[in-house]
Design a protein around this motif. Structure first.
Motif, PDB file in Angstrom:
ATOM      1  N   GLY A   1       0.829  -1.202   0.000  1.00 40.24           N
ATOM      2  CA  GLY A   1       0.000   0.000   0.000  1.00 40.24           C
ATOM      3  C   GLY A   1       0.862   1.251   0.000  1.00 40.24           C
ATOM      4  O   GLY A   1       0.641   2.180  -0.778  1.00 40.24           O
TER       5      GLY A   1
ATOM      6  N   PHE B   1       2.600   1.704  -3.502  1.00 40.20           N
ATOM      7  CA  PHE B   1       1.787   2.293  -4.565  1.00 40.20           C
ATOM      8  C   PHE B   1       1.467   3.760  -4.297  1.00 40.20           C
ATOM      9  O   PHE B   1       1.465   4.584  -5.215  1.00 40.20           O
ATOM     10  CB  PHE B   1       0.507   1.488  -4.797  1.00 40.20           C
ATOM     11  CG  PHE B   1       0.741   0.262  -5.626  1.00 40.20           C
ATOM     12  CD1 PHE B   1       1.019   0.367  -6.985  1.00 40.20           C
ATOM     13  CD2 PHE B   1       0.723  -0.994  -5.052  1.00 40.20           C
ATOM     14  CE1 PHE B   1       1.257  -0.757  -7.758  1.00 40.20           C
ATOM     15  CE2 PHE B   1       0.958  -2.138  -5.805  1.00 40.20           C
ATOM     16  CZ  PHE B   1       1.230  -2.016  -7.166  1.00 40.20           C
TER      17      PHE B   1
ATOM     18  N   GLY C   1       2.694   6.855  -6.716  1.00 40.01           N
ATOM     19  CA  GLY C   1       1.832   7.923  -7.226  1.00 40.01           C
ATOM     20  C   GLY C   1       2.407   9.301  -6.947  1.00 40.01           C
ATOM     21  O   GLY C   1       2.430  10.177  -7.818  1.00 40.01           O
TER      22      GLY C   1
ATOM     23  N   LEU D   1      -3.248  -2.089   0.934  1.00 39.65           N
ATOM     24  CA  LEU D   1      -2.972  -2.097  -0.505  1.00 39.65           C
ATOM     25  C   LEU D   1      -4.051  -1.326  -1.258  1.00 39.65           C
ATOM     26  O   LEU D   1      -3.737  -0.530  -2.151  1.00 39.65           O
ATOM     27  CB  LEU D   1      -2.879  -3.534  -1.021  1.00 39.65           C
ATOM     28  CG  LEU D   1      -2.727  -3.704  -2.544  1.00 39.65           C
ATOM     29  CD1 LEU D   1      -1.454  -3.008  -3.037  1.00 39.65           C
ATOM     30  CD2 LEU D   1      -2.723  -5.180  -2.909  1.00 39.65           C
ATOM     31  N   ALA D   2      -5.300  -1.534  -0.902  1.00 37.42           N
ATOM     32  CA  ALA D   2      -6.401  -0.849  -1.585  1.00 37.42           C
ATOM     33  C   ALA D   2      -6.273   0.671  -1.437  1.00 37.42           C
ATOM     34  O   ALA D   2      -6.447   1.415  -2.410  1.00 37.42           O
ATOM     35  CB  ALA D   2      -7.741  -1.321  -1.048  1.00 37.42           C
ATOM     36  N   LYS D   3      -5.959   1.112  -0.239  1.00 37.07           N
ATOM     37  CA  LYS D   3      -5.804   2.553  -0.009  1.00 37.07           C
ATOM     38  C   LYS D   3      -4.582   3.091  -0.754  1.00 37.07           C
ATOM     39  O   LYS D   3      -4.608   4.190  -1.306  1.00 37.07           O
ATOM     40  CB  LYS D   3      -5.707   2.847   1.481  1.00 37.07           C
ATOM     41  CG  LYS D   3      -6.312   4.167   1.877  1.00 37.07           C
ATOM     42  CD  LYS D   3      -6.427   4.296   3.378  1.00 37.07           C
ATOM     43  CE  LYS D   3      -7.697   5.034   3.690  1.00 37.07           C
ATOM     44  NZ  LYS D   3      -7.857   5.350   5.099  1.00 37.07           N
ATOM     45  N   GLY D   4      -3.513   2.315  -0.787  1.00 35.57           N
ATOM     46  CA  GLY D   4      -2.323   2.715  -1.531  1.00 35.57           C
ATOM     47  C   GLY D   4      -2.620   2.884  -3.012  1.00 35.57           C
ATOM     48  O   GLY D   4      -2.156   3.828  -3.655  1.00 35.57           O
ATOM     49  N   LEU D   5      -3.422   1.975  -3.551  1.00 34.56           N
ATOM     50  CA  LEU D   5      -3.818   2.088  -4.965  1.00 34.56           C
ATOM     51  C   LEU D   5      -4.695   3.314  -5.196  1.00 34.56           C
ATOM     52  O   LEU D   5      -4.596   3.964  -6.238  1.00 34.56           O
ATOM     53  CB  LEU D   5      -4.526   0.811  -5.417  1.00 34.56           C
ATOM     54  CG  LEU D   5      -3.613  -0.408  -5.582  1.00 34.56           C
ATOM     55  CD1 LEU D   5      -4.443  -1.673  -5.779  1.00 34.56           C
ATOM     56  CD2 LEU D   5      -2.641  -0.209  -6.732  1.00 34.56           C
TER      57      LEU D   5
ATOM     58  N   TYR E   1      -4.481   6.151  -3.538  1.00 36.26           N
ATOM     59  CA  TYR E   1      -3.558   7.290  -3.569  1.00 36.26           C
ATOM     60  C   TYR E   1      -2.809   7.350  -4.896  1.00 36.26           C
ATOM     61  O   TYR E   1      -2.616   8.425  -5.463  1.00 36.26           O
ATOM     62  CB  TYR E   1      -2.560   7.231  -2.403  1.00 36.26           C
ATOM     63  CG  TYR E   1      -3.132   7.697  -1.088  1.00 36.26           C
ATOM     64  CD1 TYR E   1      -3.468   9.035  -0.892  1.00 36.26           C
ATOM     65  CD2 TYR E   1      -3.332   6.806  -0.039  1.00 36.26           C
ATOM     66  CE1 TYR E   1      -3.999   9.468   0.310  1.00 36.26           C
ATOM     67  CE2 TYR E   1      -3.850   7.233   1.169  1.00 36.26           C
ATOM     68  CZ  TYR E   1      -4.187   8.556   1.336  1.00 36.26           C
ATOM     69  OH  TYR E   1      -4.703   8.993   2.535  1.00 36.26           O
ATOM     70  N   PHE E   2      -2.399   6.192  -5.375  1.00 33.05           N
ATOM     71  CA  PHE E   2      -1.718   6.128  -6.678  1.00 33.05           C
ATOM     72  C   PHE E   2      -2.596   6.739  -7.767  1.00 33.05           C
ATOM     73  O   PHE E   2      -2.153   7.611  -8.524  1.00 33.05           O
ATOM     74  CB  PHE E   2      -1.377   4.666  -7.004  1.00 33.05           C
ATOM     75  CG  PHE E   2      -0.824   4.471  -8.386  1.00 33.05           C
ATOM     76  CD1 PHE E   2       0.493   4.793  -8.665  1.00 33.05           C
ATOM     77  CD2 PHE E   2      -1.618   3.974  -9.406  1.00 33.05           C
ATOM     78  CE1 PHE E   2       1.010   4.622  -9.952  1.00 33.05           C
ATOM     79  CE2 PHE E   2      -1.115   3.792 -10.683  1.00 33.05           C
ATOM     80  CZ  PHE E   2       0.205   4.120 -10.956  1.00 33.05           C
ATOM     81  N   VAL E   3      -3.837   6.291  -7.834  1.00 37.37           N
ATOM     82  CA  VAL E   3      -4.766   6.794  -8.860  1.00 37.37           C
ATOM     83  C   VAL E   3      -5.058   8.285  -8.655  1.00 37.37           C
ATOM     84  O   VAL E   3      -5.179   9.040  -9.627  1.00 37.37           O
ATOM     85  CB  VAL E   3      -6.060   5.954  -8.869  1.00 37.37           C
ATOM     86  CG1 VAL E   3      -7.120   6.569  -9.757  1.00 37.37           C
ATOM     87  CG2 VAL E   3      -5.755   4.530  -9.310  1.00 37.37           C
TER      88      VAL E   3
END
Length: 160
Positions: free
Chosen positions: A5, A8, A12, A85-89, A91-93
């Motif tokens: 997380g 990613f 970002g 991981l979901a939260k990291g993605l 932030y990436f987006v």
């Protein structure tokens, strides 16, 4: 899994700073080449062409701002950096609008700035009008900045 997380989210933030920075570096360089040619012929036009040269540099600043906000939100710049991981993605987006639009708009703004510099070279009294052309491109960089800011701050309230 939380390391992914952070990875990613950090990716970002880095992309926002790097891609917008690359666009600005290219853009300011293009403007500088055009401005140097004008100043060679008429040094009195330096301040006018300098302003036009610097306009594509704002995207790099916006990208850096997004990176700092993201790094702060994920805890890299103080606090706990334990995110899913979901939260990291997410932030990436959230960083992608500034990364992509920052890169493209800085280069396109440079094209408009180079043309505006050519206009000022021939008609220095038209500086105000010449500045509007590259400033219009800036609008889209600002919109991308706002989308990234709103998305990053919106993620804090998401429970995943």
């Amino acid at each position: 899994m939380s390391d992914m997380g952070v990875f990613f989210a950090l990716l970002g933030a880095v992309l926002a700073a790097v891609m917008a920075g690359i666009g600005s570096a290219i853009g300011v360089g293009m403007g500088g080449q055009a401005a140097a040619g004008v100043v060679t012929e008429d040094p009195a036009k330096f301040s006018k062409v300098l302003i036009l040269q610097l306009l594509p540099g704002t995207q790099g600043i916006y990208g850096l701002l997004i990176a700092f906000i993201c790094l702060t939100q994920i805890g890299i710049m103080g606090g706990s950096s334990d995110i899913s991981l979901a939260k990291g993605l997410l932030y990436f987006v959230a960083c992608l609008p500034m990364a992509i639009v920052g890169l493209i708009s800085a280069i396109r703004q440079a094209n408009a700035s180079v043309s505006a510099i050519a206009l000022v070279a021939k008609k220095p009294d038209q500086f105000g009008k010449a500045m509007i052309f590259p400033a219009m491109v800036e609008t889209y960089a600002i919109l991308a900045l706002l989308v990234s800011i709103l998305a990053i701050f919106g993620i804090a309230g998401v429970n995943i």
